[in-house]
Design a protein around this motif. Sequence first.
Motif, PDB file in Angstrom:
ATOM      1  N   VAL A  44      -2.389   7.087 -11.196  1.00  0.00           N
ATOM      2  CA  VAL A  44      -1.168   6.287 -11.361  1.00  0.00           C
ATOM      3  C   VAL A  44      -1.054   5.388 -10.141  1.00  0.00           C
ATOM      4  N   ASP A  85       1.158   3.256  -8.849  1.00  0.00           N
ATOM      5  CA  ASP A  85       2.400   2.881  -8.171  1.00  0.00           C
ATOM      6  C   ASP A  85       2.360   3.281  -6.702  1.00  0.00           C
ATOM      7  N   ARG A  86       3.066   2.516  -5.889  1.00  0.00           N
ATOM      8  CA  ARG A  86       3.132   2.807  -4.464  1.00  0.00           C
ATOM      9  C   ARG A  86       4.577   2.791  -3.989  1.00  0.00           C
ATOM     10  N   ASP A 146       7.168  -1.836  -6.553  1.00  0.00           N
ATOM     11  CA  ASP A 146       6.823  -1.090  -7.760  1.00  0.00           C
ATOM     12  C   ASP A 146       8.002  -0.289  -8.294  1.00  0.00           C
ATOM     13  N   TRP A 185       9.821   1.694  -6.236  1.00  0.00           N
ATOM     14  CA  TRP A 185       9.936   2.899  -5.433  1.00  0.00           C
ATOM     15  C   TRP A 185      10.050   2.515  -3.955  1.00  0.00           C
ATOM     16  N   ARG A 221       7.802  11.480 -16.573  1.00  0.00           N
ATOM     17  CA  ARG A 221       7.639  10.023 -16.538  1.00  0.00           C
ATOM     18  C   ARG A 221       6.750   9.521 -17.666  1.00  0.00           C
ATOM     19  N   VAL A 246       5.704   9.721  -9.097  1.00  0.00           N
ATOM     20  CA  VAL A 246       5.603   8.331  -8.669  1.00  0.00           C
ATOM     21  C   VAL A 246       4.140   7.910  -8.668  1.00  0.00           C
ATOM     22  N   THR A 247       3.304   8.677  -7.955  1.00  0.00           N
ATOM     23  CA  THR A 247       1.884   8.342  -7.857  1.00  0.00           C
ATOM     24  C   THR A 247       1.083   9.579  -7.500  1.00  0.00           C
TER      25      THR A 247
END
Length: 304
Positions: free
Chosen positions: A16, A18-19, A26, A28, A101, A123-124
Amino acid sequence: MPYVEKDHFNRDMNYVPDRITRDGRDGWPVEPGRYRLVAAKACPWATRAIIVRQLLGLEDVISLGMPGPVHDEDSWTFELDEGGRDPVLGIEQLREAYVARFPDYPRGITVPAMVDVPSGQLVTNDFPWITHDFFFEWSDHHREDAPDLWPAAVREEMEDVMQHVFTEVNNGVYRCGFAGTQGAYEKAYRRLWDAMDWLEERLAGRRYLMGDTITEADVRLFTTLARFDAVYHGHFKCNRQKLTELPHLWGYARDLFQTPGFGDNTDFDQIKAHYYRVQSDVNPTGVVPAGPDPDVWLTPHGRG
């Protein structure tokens, strides 16, 4: 699981993406107390993140959840916590954060993972970027004496060193352990030991990989070296020599182990339980070896 088993080992690097960033591009944004790092001490990729979090002094900014060392095909679990639940996220399986998610998440459940505590959502799990961003994006929250893990003067060379360590050593031991044919194994074995010889020579003339100070490159190599004699030498058939028989690499590894953040986040019992019990295709009996003696890591390293 983060690998594909055929004749040749290939690591699945589809994470994933996203950062967590200062600008929150992103979705976050950096926010103390909002995120939880879920990372098992059994896993080398996750232990990187635990070490970097401590080196930078982010313990009071990013909380830490630790699954146990043994998981099934479904998920890492929190059997080390009271009631088998993470005390902050309230979940029994890390999978719960993934499906919160992505309800139809199709890939393996991996650590490290950054979880948004308010929503309970992943998140990631993109492990190289997690530690990168701990340094660059969370810098306003580092402790005052935090090390410069990405020094500008050597950053370009460090990227090359880290890539070589990743492909030839971090992944190299897995390439040996999960080789499906004799030919694939012997090719992987030669590649690994070419890289180990290169590291032994490099560390003959410098204390750390990039010179006189600890960098991200050292963190990334250490987690493989810490598992070498306990797991990779026998379990993965990386057995030309033990780490203890390589004078510069062994001294270097002990130097790091005896540095706060490294040895105190290395749990040999969890490491051995994970590899020898979970990887039943490699070790079908599930028997976990008693050795080696961890006290050798506390002997003088002579690299000061």
